[in-house]
Design a protein around this motif. Structure first.
Motif, mmCIF file in Angstrom:
data_model
loop_
_atom_site.group_PDB
_atom_site.id
_atom_site.type_symbol
_atom_site.label_atom_id
_atom_site.label_comp_id
_atom_site.label_asym_id
_atom_site.label_seq_id
_atom_site.Cartn_x
_atom_site.Cartn_y
_atom_site.Cartn_z
ATOM 1 N N ARG A 76 -51.192 22.154 -77.614
ATOM 2 C CA ARG A 76 -50.110 21.187 -78.126
ATOM 3 C C ARG A 76 -49.431 20.725 -77.150
ATOM 4 O O ARG A 76 -48.608 21.360 -76.060
ATOM 5 C CB ARG A 76 -49.616 21.853 -79.187
ATOM 6 N N ARG A 77 -48.979 18.955 -77.050
ATOM 7 C CA ARG A 77 -47.694 18.885 -76.577
ATOM 8 C C ARG A 77 -46.649 19.526 -76.915
ATOM 9 O O ARG A 77 -45.971 20.055 -77.904
ATOM 10 C CB ARG A 77 -47.744 17.582 -76.630
ATOM 11 N N ASP A 78 -45.511 19.815 -75.911
ATOM 12 C CA ASP A 78 -44.467 20.175 -76.115
ATOM 13 C C ASP A 78 -43.793 18.772 -76.955
ATOM 14 O O ASP A 78 -43.759 18.160 -76.428
ATOM 15 C CB ASP A 78 -43.349 20.407 -74.884
ATOM 16 N N PRO A 79 -43.343 19.347 -77.934
ATOM 17 C CA PRO A 79 -42.344 18.201 -78.980
ATOM 18 C C PRO A 79 -40.600 18.057 -78.398
ATOM 19 O O PRO A 79 -40.802 16.627 -78.239
ATOM 20 C CB PRO A 79 -41.508 18.762 -79.929
ATOM 21 N N ALA A 80 -40.438 18.565 -77.391
ATOM 22 C CA ALA A 80 -39.493 18.385 -76.376
ATOM 23 C C ALA A 80 -39.127 17.458 -75.055
ATOM 24 O O ALA A 80 -39.100 16.658 -74.435
ATOM 25 C CB ALA A 80 -38.562 19.455 -76.001
ATOM 26 N N ASP A 81 -40.952 17.451 -74.457
ATOM 27 C CA ASP A 81 -41.136 16.838 -73.649
ATOM 28 C C ASP A 81 -42.630 16.694 -73.846
ATOM 29 O O ASP A 81 -43.417 17.943 -73.271
ATOM 30 C CB ASP A 81 -41.169 18.044 -72.365
ATOM 31 N N ALA A 82 -43.008 15.830 -73.771
ATOM 32 C CA ALA A 82 -44.289 15.193 -74.134
ATOM 33 C C ALA A 82 -45.496 15.626 -72.714
ATOM 34 O O ALA A 82 -46.733 15.358 -72.857
ATOM 35 C CB ALA A 82 -44.680 13.944 -74.466
ATOM 36 N N ARG A 83 -44.543 15.520 -71.186
ATOM 37 C CA ARG A 83 -45.622 16.028 -70.651
ATOM 38 C C ARG A 83 -46.511 17.224 -70.825
ATOM 39 O O ARG A 83 -46.718 17.606 -69.763
ATOM 40 C CB ARG A 83 -44.829 15.239 -69.161
ATOM 41 N N LEU A 84 -45.141 18.621 -70.943
ATOM 42 C CA LEU A 84 -45.712 19.163 -70.836
ATOM 43 C C LEU A 84 -47.227 20.154 -72.131
ATOM 44 O O LEU A 84 -46.714 19.932 -73.080
ATOM 45 C CB LEU A 84 -44.529 20.064 -70.966
ATOM 46 N N GLU A 128 -47.356 38.618 -76.706
ATOM 47 C CA GLU A 128 -46.046 38.612 -76.210
ATOM 48 C C GLU A 128 -44.890 37.949 -76.174
ATOM 49 O O GLU A 128 -43.673 37.582 -76.998
ATOM 50 C CB GLU A 128 -45.680 38.940 -74.826
ATOM 51 N N GLU A 129 -45.638 36.392 -76.025
ATOM 52 C CA GLU A 129 -44.814 35.539 -76.114
ATOM 53 C C GLU A 129 -45.920 33.773 -76.104
ATOM 54 O O GLU A 129 -46.111 33.968 -75.268
ATOM 55 C CB GLU A 129 -43.908 35.339 -75.210
ATOM 56 N N ASP A 130 -46.060 33.218 -77.738
ATOM 57 C CA ASP A 130 -46.772 32.371 -77.716
ATOM 58 C C ASP A 130 -46.381 31.219 -77.069
ATOM 59 O O ASP A 130 -45.230 30.848 -77.520
ATOM 60 C CB ASP A 130 -47.308 32.376 -79.267
ATOM 61 N N GLY A 131 -46.853 30.592 -77.324
ATOM 62 C CA GLY A 131 -46.366 28.798 -76.643
ATOM 63 C C GLY A 131 -46.661 28.312 -74.955
ATOM 64 O O GLY A 131 -44.747 27.450 -75.046
ATOM 65 N N LEU A 132 -46.074 29.682 -74.901
ATOM 66 C CA LEU A 132 -46.266 29.275 -73.125
ATOM 67 C C LEU A 132 -47.375 27.757 -72.535
ATOM 68 O O LEU A 132 -47.467 27.847 -72.604
ATOM 69 C CB LEU A 132 -45.884 30.464 -72.664
ATOM 70 N N ALA A 133 -46.023 27.616 -70.873
ATOM 71 C CA ALA A 133 -47.320 26.372 -70.717
ATOM 72 C C ALA A 133 -47.523 26.726 -69.465
ATOM 73 O O ALA A 133 -48.165 28.155 -69.300
ATOM 74 C CB ALA A 133 -45.857 25.059 -69.952
ATOM 75 N N PRO A 134 -48.497 26.385 -69.464
ATOM 76 C CA PRO A 134 -49.447 26.962 -67.779
ATOM 77 C C PRO A 134 -49.212 27.475 -66.778
ATOM 78 O O PRO A 134 -49.475 28.745 -66.612
ATOM 79 C CB PRO A 134 -51.026 26.017 -67.474
ATOM 80 N N GLY A 135 -48.096 27.254 -66.413
ATOM 81 C CA GLY A 135 -47.578 27.366 -65.138
ATOM 82 C C GLY A 135 -46.609 28.355 -65.415
ATOM 83 O O GLY A 135 -46.118 29.113 -64.625
ATOM 84 N N GLU A 136 -45.949 28.740 -66.420
ATOM 85 C CA GLU A 136 -45.391 29.881 -67.121
ATOM 86 C C GLU A 136 -46.361 30.926 -67.238
ATOM 87 O O GLU A 136 -45.934 32.433 -66.509
ATOM 88 C CB GLU A 136 -44.687 29.542 -68.499
ATOM 89 N N LEU A 137 -47.250 30.925 -67.762
ATOM 90 C CA LEU A 137 -48.975 32.022 -68.186
ATOM 91 C C LEU A 137 -48.315 32.093 -66.174
ATOM 92 O O LEU A 137 -48.950 33.213 -65.679
ATOM 93 C CB LEU A 137 -49.663 31.133 -68.621
ATOM 94 N N ALA A 138 -48.646 31.569 -65.293
ATOM 95 C CA ALA A 138 -49.766 31.772 -64.388
ATOM 96 C C ALA A 138 -48.359 32.030 -63.255
ATOM 97 O O ALA A 138 -48.502 33.194 -62.397
ATOM 98 C CB ALA A 138 -49.761 30.083 -63.583
ATOM 99 N N ALA A 139 -47.004 32.166 -63.682
ATOM 100 C CA ALA A 139 -46.019 32.710 -62.752
ATOM 101 C C ALA A 139 -46.458 34.374 -63.437
ATOM 102 O O ALA A 139 -45.624 35.164 -62.483
ATOM 103 C CB ALA A 139 -44.735 31.843 -63.049
ATOM 104 N N ARG A 140 -46.050 34.630 -64.600
ATOM 105 C CA ARG A 140 -45.875 36.358 -64.986
ATOM 106 C C ARG A 140 -47.260 36.657 -64.531
ATOM 107 O O ARG A 140 -47.422 38.228 -64.604
ATOM 108 C CB ARG A 140 -46.154 35.896 -67.038
#
Length: 136
Positions: free
Chosen positions: A77-85, A41-53
């Motif tokens: 893959r690292r988030d291009p806007a926030d390398a911590r994610l 449904e939405e590719d490219g989520l962070a693990p925390g976003e997946l966990a919440a859903r």
């Protein structure tokens, strides 16, 4: 109530075994199919976003993602806007598995509820949602 808990436990065990067998035909373990459904449904989520859903913990998703990465279903893959994610992306293999996995889940749900009327299916769904809400 003890009888109800026994029935829940038995149904869960049987359903988990059947789901695992159905998913393993497509190279997916039980539980991984739920992660895939969210990413379809939405590719490219962070693990925390997946966990919440999914109503799970982030460490559970991280562990699942590690196994899925080993199986060739996702890449990190690292988030291009926030390398911590770190974000999880579907592989071509995971995208190809979407239709067969959705079909297998539909067949299993139809099999599991075959003896129920439409009204019983609605009541079962409603009751399970209430139980989940109560325990969440």
């Amino acid at each position: 109530m003890e009888d109800l808990l026994r029935l829940f436990t038995r149904a869960h065990k049987l359903l988990r075994a059947e789901t695992d067998a159905a998913m393993s035909e497509h190279g997916v373990r039980v539980g991984q199919n739920l992660v895939l459904e969210v990413l379809w449904e939405e590719d490219g989520l962070a693990p925390g976003e997946l966990a919440a859903r999914l109503g799970l913990t982030t460490p559970t998703i991280v562990n699942t993602a590690t196994r899925m990465e080993t199986a060739g279903l996702v890449v990190r893959r690292r988030d291009p806007a926030d390398a911590r994610l770190v974000r999880l992306y579907l592989t071509d293999r995971a995208r190809r598995a979407e239709a067969p996995i959705r079909k297998a889940r539909r067949r299993l749900e139809e099999r599991v509820t075959a003896a129920l009327t439409e009204e019983e299916r609605r009541h079962l769904g409603s009751a399970l949602e209430k139980i989940i809400d109560e325990l969440s």
